[in-house]
Design a protein around this motif. Structure first.
Motif, short mmCIF file in Angstrom:
data_model
loop_
_atom_site.label_atom_id
_atom_site.label_comp_id
_atom_site.label_asym_id
_atom_site.label_seq_id
_atom_site.Cartn_x
_atom_site.Cartn_y
_atom_site.Cartn_z
N THR A 157 0.83 -1.20 0.00
CA THR A 157 0.00 0.00 0.00
C THR A 157 0.87 1.25 0.00
OG1 THR A 157 -0.13 0.10 2.41
CG2 THR A 157 -1.83 -1.20 1.27
N LEU A 158 0.28 2.35 -0.42
CA LEU A 158 1.01 3.62 -0.48
C LEU A 158 1.43 4.11 0.90
CD1 LEU A 158 -1.19 5.47 -3.15
CD2 LEU A 158 1.01 4.34 -3.50
N THR A 159 0.76 3.64 1.93
CA THR A 159 1.11 4.04 3.29
C THR A 159 2.55 3.70 3.62
OG1 THR A 159 -1.18 3.50 3.88
CG2 THR A 159 0.34 3.96 5.69
N PRO A 184 -5.68 8.33 -0.47
CA PRO A 184 -5.69 6.86 -0.54
C PRO A 184 -5.23 6.19 0.74
CG PRO A 184 -3.91 7.73 -1.89
CD PRO A 184 -4.74 8.90 -1.46
N CYS A 185 -4.27 6.78 1.45
CA CYS A 185 -3.78 6.16 2.69
C CYS A 185 -4.86 6.17 3.77
CB CYS A 185 -2.52 6.86 3.18
SG CYS A 185 -1.07 6.56 2.14
N ALA A 186 -5.77 7.12 3.71
CA ALA A 186 -6.88 7.18 4.66
C ALA A 186 -8.02 6.25 4.28
CB ALA A 186 -7.39 8.61 4.78
N GLY A 187 -7.89 5.60 3.11
CA GLY A 187 -8.91 4.64 2.69
C GLY A 187 -9.90 5.15 1.67
N ALA A 188 -9.75 6.41 1.26
CA ALA A 188 -10.62 6.98 0.22
C ALA A 188 -9.95 6.81 -1.14
CB ALA A 188 -10.91 8.44 0.52
N VAL A 189 -10.57 7.35 -2.18
CA VAL A 189 -10.08 7.19 -3.55
C VAL A 189 -9.80 8.56 -4.15
CG1 VAL A 189 -10.54 6.24 -5.84
CG2 VAL A 189 -11.45 5.09 -3.81
N ALA A 246 -1.25 15.28 16.23
CA ALA A 246 -0.93 13.87 16.47
C ALA A 246 -0.94 13.09 15.15
CB ALA A 246 -1.96 13.28 17.43
N PRO A 247 -0.05 12.11 15.03
CA PRO A 247 -0.04 11.28 13.82
C PRO A 247 -1.40 10.64 13.58
CG PRO A 247 1.91 10.86 15.14
CD PRO A 247 1.02 11.72 15.98
N TYR A 248 -1.76 10.55 12.33
CA TYR A 248 -3.04 9.94 11.98
C TYR A 248 -2.91 8.42 12.06
CZ TYR A 248 -7.36 8.95 9.48
OH TYR A 248 -8.62 8.50 9.15
N PRO A 249 -3.88 7.73 12.65
CA PRO A 249 -3.82 6.26 12.73
C PRO A 249 -4.26 5.63 11.40
CG PRO A 249 -5.82 7.05 13.80
CD PRO A 249 -5.05 8.28 13.37
N TRP A 250 -3.32 5.42 10.53
CA TRP A 250 -3.66 4.88 9.21
C TRP A 250 -4.38 3.54 9.33
CZ3 TRP A 250 -3.36 8.72 6.18
CH2 TRP A 250 -2.27 9.58 6.16
N PRO A 251 -5.42 3.33 8.56
CA PRO A 251 -6.11 2.03 8.59
C PRO A 251 -5.27 0.95 7.90
CG PRO A 251 -7.02 3.43 6.87
CD PRO A 251 -6.06 4.29 7.64
N LEU A 279 -5.07 -1.36 5.23
CA LEU A 279 -5.78 -1.48 3.97
C LEU A 279 -5.38 -2.74 3.20
CD1 LEU A 279 -5.33 2.23 2.76
CD2 LEU A 279 -7.35 1.24 3.89
N ASP A 280 -6.32 -3.29 2.50
CA ASP A 280 -6.04 -4.37 1.55
C ASP A 280 -5.30 -3.76 0.36
OD1 ASP A 280 -6.43 -6.16 -0.79
OD2 ASP A 280 -7.68 -7.32 0.58
N GLU A 281 -4.25 -4.41 -0.10
CA GLU A 281 -3.48 -3.85 -1.21
C GLU A 281 -4.26 -3.77 -2.51
OE1 GLU A 281 -1.21 -7.95 -2.65
OE2 GLU A 281 -0.09 -6.44 -1.54
N ASN A 282 -5.34 -4.53 -2.62
CA ASN A 282 -6.16 -4.48 -3.83
C ASN A 282 -7.27 -3.44 -3.75
OD1 ASN A 282 -4.90 -6.64 -5.38
ND2 ASN A 282 -5.68 -8.00 -3.77
N ARG A 283 -7.29 -2.70 -2.65
CA ARG A 283 -8.27 -1.64 -2.49
C ARG A 283 -8.00 -0.51 -3.48
NH1 ARG A 283 -11.02 -0.56 2.40
NH2 ARG A 283 -12.15 1.41 2.36
N ALA A 284 -9.04 0.12 -3.99
CA ALA A 284 -8.87 1.24 -4.92
C ALA A 284 -8.16 2.40 -4.22
CB ALA A 284 -10.21 1.69 -5.45
N ALA A 285 -7.18 2.98 -4.90
CA ALA A 285 -6.42 4.10 -4.37
C ALA A 285 -6.65 5.37 -5.17
CB ALA A 285 -4.92 3.77 -4.35
N ALA A 286 -6.79 5.24 -6.48
CA ALA A 286 -6.93 6.41 -7.35
C ALA A 286 -7.84 6.08 -8.52
CB ALA A 286 -5.56 6.86 -7.84
N MET A 287 -8.38 7.12 -9.11
CA MET A 287 -9.30 6.99 -10.23
C MET A 287 -9.00 8.07 -11.26
SD MET A 287 -13.43 7.61 -10.08
CE MET A 287 -13.85 5.99 -9.48
#
Length: 291
Positions: free
Chosen positions: A11-13, A85-90, A156-161, A163-171
């Motif tokens: 993942t990009l994280t 994308p690191c926060a789980g959105a697209v 404070a640092p954001y608690p990154w979720p 993520l599944d590597e096959n999750r959509a990151a960009a469109m």
């Protein structure tokens, strides 16, 4: 039987967090509206990406939400490239050169929830604002919009979720040359592996010794992947903003000592023509001095 080596999702994280640890003092430079250069480090970039993720939470962003960007090439656009994308959105980059009706169609088809827009590009968005059915917030990338939100976000640092590597990151959408524009989803895994591929010796061979001048629009196929690959390798990154005329490009290549860039053939043809004309002017001046 499976191997016993370390295993984690691509993942990009991981690219983001490693870059901040290994290359904290590496520079990211952006040419801003008045032509000056804004500079900060990977450490600064990393902190702002974490703040931006908190901002997305505060704006009600949910996993899988599409977040539009109508932006020039800049360090702020790069922050969105990772925080969203690191926060789980697209991340949904919007092509600023499309017609108004195509832009409205794409935003509605993608069901964008938020649009981040450069102040200079707001006139493109305003005429179609009442046609956008799913957009809840428009964030202008200026001091009273984007910067104010970042300043108010937790340090404070954001608690990154996780993520599944096959999750959509960009469109990205096509330009609509055959019917309506068509959307393509990129997974975290695909962007991670593409970044690796760009860094291979027989590809672009990017490394921490490079200064990458990002000329490919970041709304065009994820800037051909070089923003992600640059952060992966710890390259120094330079963004041109809206200054994309041949004279601007020549100035940035020389002043920032760029070692790598990419672009469509027409970009290099116009730059060559500009440099050739300057060379002819210089030759003419020398000849005049001799006489």
């Amino acid at each position: 039987m499976t191997g016993l080596m370390m295993d984690y999702p691509l993942t990009l994280t991981h690219i983001l967090e490693r870059a901040a640890k290994v290359y904290p003092t590496r520079e990211i430079a952006s040419r801003v509206e008045d032509g000056s250069m804004h500079r900060y480090t990977y450490r600064d970039f990393h902190q702002r990406v974490h703040r931006l993720a908190h901002v997305l939470d505060a704006l009600g962003v949910q996993p899988g939400d599409r977040i539009g960007t109508l932006c020039w090439n800049s360090s702020i656009h790069l922050e969105l490239y990772f925080a969203v994308p690191c926060a789980g959105a697209v991340l949904h980059t919007l092509n600023l050169r499309l017609s108004s009706d195509q832009l409205a169609y794409i935003i509605n088809h993608a069901e964008d929830r938020i649009i981040f827009v450069d102040a200079s590009l707001l006139p493109i968005l305003e005429p179609i604002r009442d046609q956008l059915k799913t957009v809840r917030h428009v964030v202008v990338l200026d001091d009273s919009g984007y910067e104010a939100l970042l300043a108010a976000a937790p340090e404070a640092p954001y608690p990154w979720p996780n993520l599944d590597e096959n999750r959509a990151a960009a469109m990205c959408y096509t330009s609509g040359t055959t019917g309506h524009p068509k959307g393509v989803l990129y997974s975290h895994r695909s962007l991670f592996l593409h970044s690796y591929g760009l860094c291979m010796a027989d590809a672009f061979a990017l490394s921490e010794r490079d200064t990458i001048l990002q000329l490919v629009p970041m709304f065009h196929a994820n800037g051909w992947g070089t923003p992600y690959a640059g952060i992966m390798t710890g390259s120094r990154l330079v963004f041109c903003g809206r200054h994309v005329h041949p004279a601007d490009i020549a100035l940035l290549i020389e002043s920032e000592r760029a070692t790598f860039s990419a672009g469509v053939p027409t970009l290099w043809m116009t730059l060559y023509t500009y440099l050739e004309s300057r060379s002819e002017e210089h030759t003419s001046e020398l000849q005049s001095l001799r006489h």
